[in-house]
Design an enzyme around this catalytic site. Structure first.
Site, short mmCIF file in Angstrom:
data_model
loop_
_atom_site.label_atom_id
_atom_site.label_comp_id
_atom_site.label_asym_id
_atom_site.label_seq_id
_atom_site.Cartn_x
_atom_site.Cartn_y
_atom_site.Cartn_z
N ASP A 71 21.27 0.61 21.19
CA ASP A 71 22.15 1.93 19.29
C ASP A 71 23.57 1.73 18.93
O ASP A 71 23.79 1.79 18.24
CB ASP A 71 20.93 3.43 19.01
CG ASP A 71 22.32 4.01 20.46
OD1 ASP A 71 23.11 3.83 20.80
OD2 ASP A 71 21.51 5.17 20.67
N ASP A 481 28.41 11.46 26.59
CA ASP A 481 27.34 11.05 26.77
C ASP A 481 27.38 11.61 28.50
O ASP A 481 26.18 11.84 29.24
CB ASP A 481 26.41 10.81 26.54
CG ASP A 481 26.46 10.39 25.10
OD1 ASP A 481 26.15 11.35 24.61
OD2 ASP A 481 25.54 9.59 24.58
#
Length: 886
Positions: A71, A481
């Site tokens: 992404d 993350d």
């Protein structure tokens, strides 16, 4: 996990990422910094994965040709011989940073050398550039680009749907692209060179995740989401007649054309109330399979269905493996076994708890089995085994209670593909890695199939901060993350990310310069402390105590001796403490949100910066005083650091195009700053081991110098600069952090926004000095050449050339000649200009790499064509001097 992915972009926005190209900084032209170039080797500090992989694409006509898209971290090609992934978009530069987000990849089944990527990260104003379609005729070794008149969203909601980009399997000059934001369906008839909207297509979509989102992120229309050709309706050289297209519209999700895209109709009888995430065709049996969810994903989705559409009769059949009332997830990750088309698989992509689920049918969806099931709740039985020893951090250091297990089968599992040539091989993407198996058919025989990471070489972390202590581990990272890692070896995957606590994102990291065993990090966590400490160089951690009001990690600084800390968290003002954060007190004289750092010599001195003002504390952070320094950047897009071993020696980088932008230096503890001439723009600054002939530590920066954007090194306090990266190694946006290594001269660690931590080592060690003018652009003296074929395929190859000055005089321009022994021809060259006379090739320097000091090297690369054999040239020459070979 990808729940916090947008944070990295917001941090980037705060750092001036979207400011655009810099303007002149003074009315009078400033003197240019002397600029040279050095040859570096680049690789990743291994983490293996770390991000969301929303798409995996197997070529349908060539075995082992596989691509993966991420992404925000580019695209990759699979290397079967080594079971690794090769990055394909590292050439994307600073100005086009959004093109590291990949919306879709399409591999040409007619000509497997061709591959296409639709790129762009955000459809709102976070990304200043429009999207583009990249096209390659050499499997991604080199690319050409067509800019689009709209944005694409590789990191937008709905990015797991697809593929949006598809090549006609019969006429491979025809491609379709599904666009977001209401821009409809687009087509190219010249192999991706030009694009035009398919005006006959009736529906640009209408679904948005959150129509009320004023940022434009969740409120964007997710648009046209996938394209599938029915290869049974055409023949070689003519456009495929029947094309299916998915649209983000819960009432009108699937359309079909039966005249090669001239006219379109909504498929009659289709289910409503859901979005079709995938549409996969089994042309042999005449079935179009569709995976539906009630939302666009990739995080959300509470209900879903699987359907089978009979292309010959128009009959729809609900083939869902569970009743609608029993779903708490949407379906995606849809694939068909091309060797046995009756075998279909799909994922419960949004089943976060207790685990994702994978479903398999061998009778075209008539009956299903699943990867795991309950025996007696909460106990479960798995059809698979998992071995994550190659990426042990995938357990997250967790010890969950049943029915959860560690490692998890996955989450956000929107990409799942069975190898079209091998029914036993399957790969699927998660929010953290690519998993795969090579004995999938064990599923059907009742024995267990083995799952393991198939992700080596794919590095997809967003990096917020980096430190390289003088002792202990060479590298500590702060990541989005996955928190961050302590690398004791750069070539091995660390056993675990930071734990106790596990921050979802680590925002800042520091160590005590005089006691590197003391480390502090701050970060984001849904529940728990936002700060943690280590007394063993980051090997083990314990959480601190938050002062009232903390909502995010902010920045943190450790005193030089490790006895005190200053923290500027989100949600409250700057705080200081002695010891390990059990009792914080508010700092006076400094505004909330300031960036904080420590002096690396005086343990009582700390620094801060906010909105153009530099602040200094000499009492351990209790009180700060604004310095008299003027002319600094007015915004907060600034990073600064104090020099190890240099009390009061501070370097500050940052700015924006509409104001001061560059690199500043203070030698009096921030009371005054001098702006370095010739540095057009700078965004990071870091220090490394001094050059062998230098007394001052090596400087590194991500900057624009001499009109060139890149990673730069100086060994003489910024008087001269050497560019150490090249046009093939740019990694998009590199403005978050940089540091040298205090133990290895020339080594630099670079933070990327999606390509992990890259580090470079110098081959020449020239010290970064300006070689100065030379009387003759043709070098004289000894030279050495290393010629390496890095990739080869039918009819084409890629090669790297390293040219080393082994003489005693600097070169100010070079021109290298060689003759190919066969019919090889150079088709494209980078980091050098080339001409050809007969069978002789001449590669000549470009402006920025003309200067090569004694002992230094310069590298360039090229792609070429060949037939018969691809033997290496036997000799290379600079003028009349033959170079040695390595």
């Amino acid at each position: 996990m990808r729940r916090t992915r947008t944070l990295t972009v917001l941090l980037a926005l705060a750092a001036g990422l979207l400011a655009g190209p810099p303007t002149a900084l003074a009315a009078e032209p400033a003197p240019r910094a002397a600029l040279a170039a050095d040859s570096y080797t680049w690789q990743n500090a291994r983490i293996d994965g770390g991000g969301f992989v929303p798409g995996i694409v197997f070529n349908r006509t060539e075995k082992d040709l596989v691509y993966a898209r991420t992404d925000i971290g580019g695209a990759y090609r699979w290397q079967e011989s080594s079971h690794t992934w090769t990055p394909l978009l590292d050439h994307v530069g600073w100005d086009d940073w959004g093109h590291t987000g990949v919306v879709s990849v399409a591999s040409d089944s007619v000509d497997p050398d061709r591959v296409y990527a639709a790129v762009g990260t955000y459809t709102n104003d976070w990304d200043p550039t429009n999207g583009a379609v990249l096209r390659s005729g050499d499997r991604g070794a080199t690319w050409r680009k067509t800019d689009l008149p709209f944005k694409l969203g590789g990191n937008m909601p709905g990015r797991g749907m697809g593929e949006r980009l598809a090549v006609d399997p019969h006429d491979n000059d025809v491609l379709y692209l599904g666009a977001p934001s209401g821009h409809g369906l687009w087509r190219s008839t010249d192999a991706g060179v030009t694009w035009s909207e398919v005006t006959a297509f009736p529906n640009p979509g209408n679904y948005a995740q959150d129509p009320g989102d004023t940022s434009g992120y969740a409120s964007d229309n997710q648009g046209v989401t996938w394209v599938t050709f029915d290869e049974s309706t055409g023949s070689a050289g003519t456009a495929t007649k029947t094309v299916y297209v998915g649209v983000a519209d819960k009432e009108n999700a699937v359309y079909r054309s039966t005249d090669a895209g001239a006219t379109w109709e909504r498929l009659a009888g289709q289910p409503t109330g859901y979005l079709a995430h995938k549409g996969v065709l089994d042309a042999e049996n005449g079935y179009l399979y569709l995976a539906y969810s009630d939302t666009g994903g990739p995080y959300d989705g509470g209900k879903g269905r699987l359907y089978r559409y009979a292309t010959a009769t128009g009959a729809w059949t609900d083939i869902s493996p569970v009743a609608e009332a029993d779903t708490y997830f949407g379906f995606s990750g849809l694939t068909v076994d091309r060797q046995h088309p009756g075998t279909v698989m799909a994922t419960a992509y949004s089943s976060w708890w207790p685990d994702t689920q994978i479903f398999r049918s061998t009778d075209s969806g008539g009956t299903w089995t699943q990867a795991w099931s309950y025996t007696s709740y909460p106990d479960r039985e798995n059809r698979y085994t998992m071995d994550v020893s190659s990426s042990p951090w995938l357990t997250w250091g967790a010890n969950p209670a049943p029915p959860e297990q560690t490692p998890k089968l996955g989450w956000m599992t929107e990409a799942l593909e069975i190898d079209p040539f091998d029914s036993d091989r399957m790969m699927y993407g998660t929010g953290a890695t690519i998993y795969g198996t090579e004995n999938l058919t064990n599923w059907d025989s009742g024995s267990k199939f083995a799952i393991e990471p198939m992700v080596r070489g794919l590095e997809e972390t967003a990096v917020n901060d980096l430190v390289s202590p003088p002792s202990g581990a060479p590298l500590l990272s702060a990541l989005g993350d996955v928190g961050g890692f302590r690398h004791t070896s750069l070539t091995e995957v660390p056993s675990m990310m930071y734990t106790s606590p596990n921050f979802t994102t680590t925002t800042s990291l520091d160590f005590a310069e005089e006691n590197p065993d003391v480390v502090v990090r701050s970060g984001n966590l849904d529940a728990g402390p936002h700060i943690a400490f280590s007394t063993d160089n980051g090997a083990n951690w314990f959480g601190g105590t938050d002062p009232s009001g903390v909502s995010g990690g902010g920045t943190v600084a450790a005193g030089a001796d490790g006895s005190r800390f200053v923290w500027s968290p989100q949600g409250t003002g700057v705080q200081y403490t002695t010891g390990f954060g059990t009792a914080w007190q508010a700092s006076a004289g400094i505004p909330a949100g300031a960036i904080v750092e420590s002096d690396r010599v005086d343990p009582a001195t700390f620094y801060g910066f906010k909105s153009g003002t530099f602040y200094v504390s000499t009492d351990g952070g209790a009180t700060f005083t604004a310095s008299a320094a003027t002319g600094l950047p007015a915004g907060d897009s600034v990073r600064f650091k104090a020099l190890p071993g240099g009390e009061g020696d501070v370097w500050l980088a940052g700015g924006a195009a509409d104001g001061p932008y560059g690199l500043w230096h203070s030698t009096d503890g921030g009371e005054t700053f001098a702006k370095l001439p010739g540095v057009d723009a700078a965004d990071t600054v870091g220090f490394g081991k001094a050059a062998p002939d230098a007394s001052y530590q090596t400087l590194f920066t991500s900057a624009e110098i001499g009109g060139v954007r890149g990673i730069f090194r100086s060994t003489d306090e910024g008087a001269t600069w050497t560019r150490v990266n090249d046009d093939a190694h740019q990694w998009g946006w590199t403005g978050a952090a940089i540091t040298g290594d205090p133990r290895v001269y020339g080594r630099v660690y670079v933070a990327t926004n999606g390509r992990g931590v890259v580090y470079g080592d110098t081959a020449g060690g020239d010290g970064g000095t300006d070689p100065g003018p030379g009387p003759d652009p043709t070098p004289t003296g000894a030279c050495e050449v290393e010629y390496t074929v890095t990739n080869q395929w039918s009819g084409g190859f890629q090669a790297d050339v390293r040219l080393t000055n082994t003489g005693t005089s600097a070169w100010n321009g070079w021109s290298l000649d060689w003759t190919f022994p066969g019919d090889q021809r150079v088709t494209q060259m980078w980091n050098a200009e080339h001409t050809r006379t007969g069978t002789t090739v001449t590669a000549k320097n470009v402006d920025w790499n003309a200067g090569v000091a004694p002992g230094a090297s310069v590298s360039f690369g090229f792609t070429g064509s060949w037939s018969g054999t691809n033997a290496e040239p036997s000799s290379f020459a600079l003028g009349d001097r033959v170079c040695g070979r390595t």
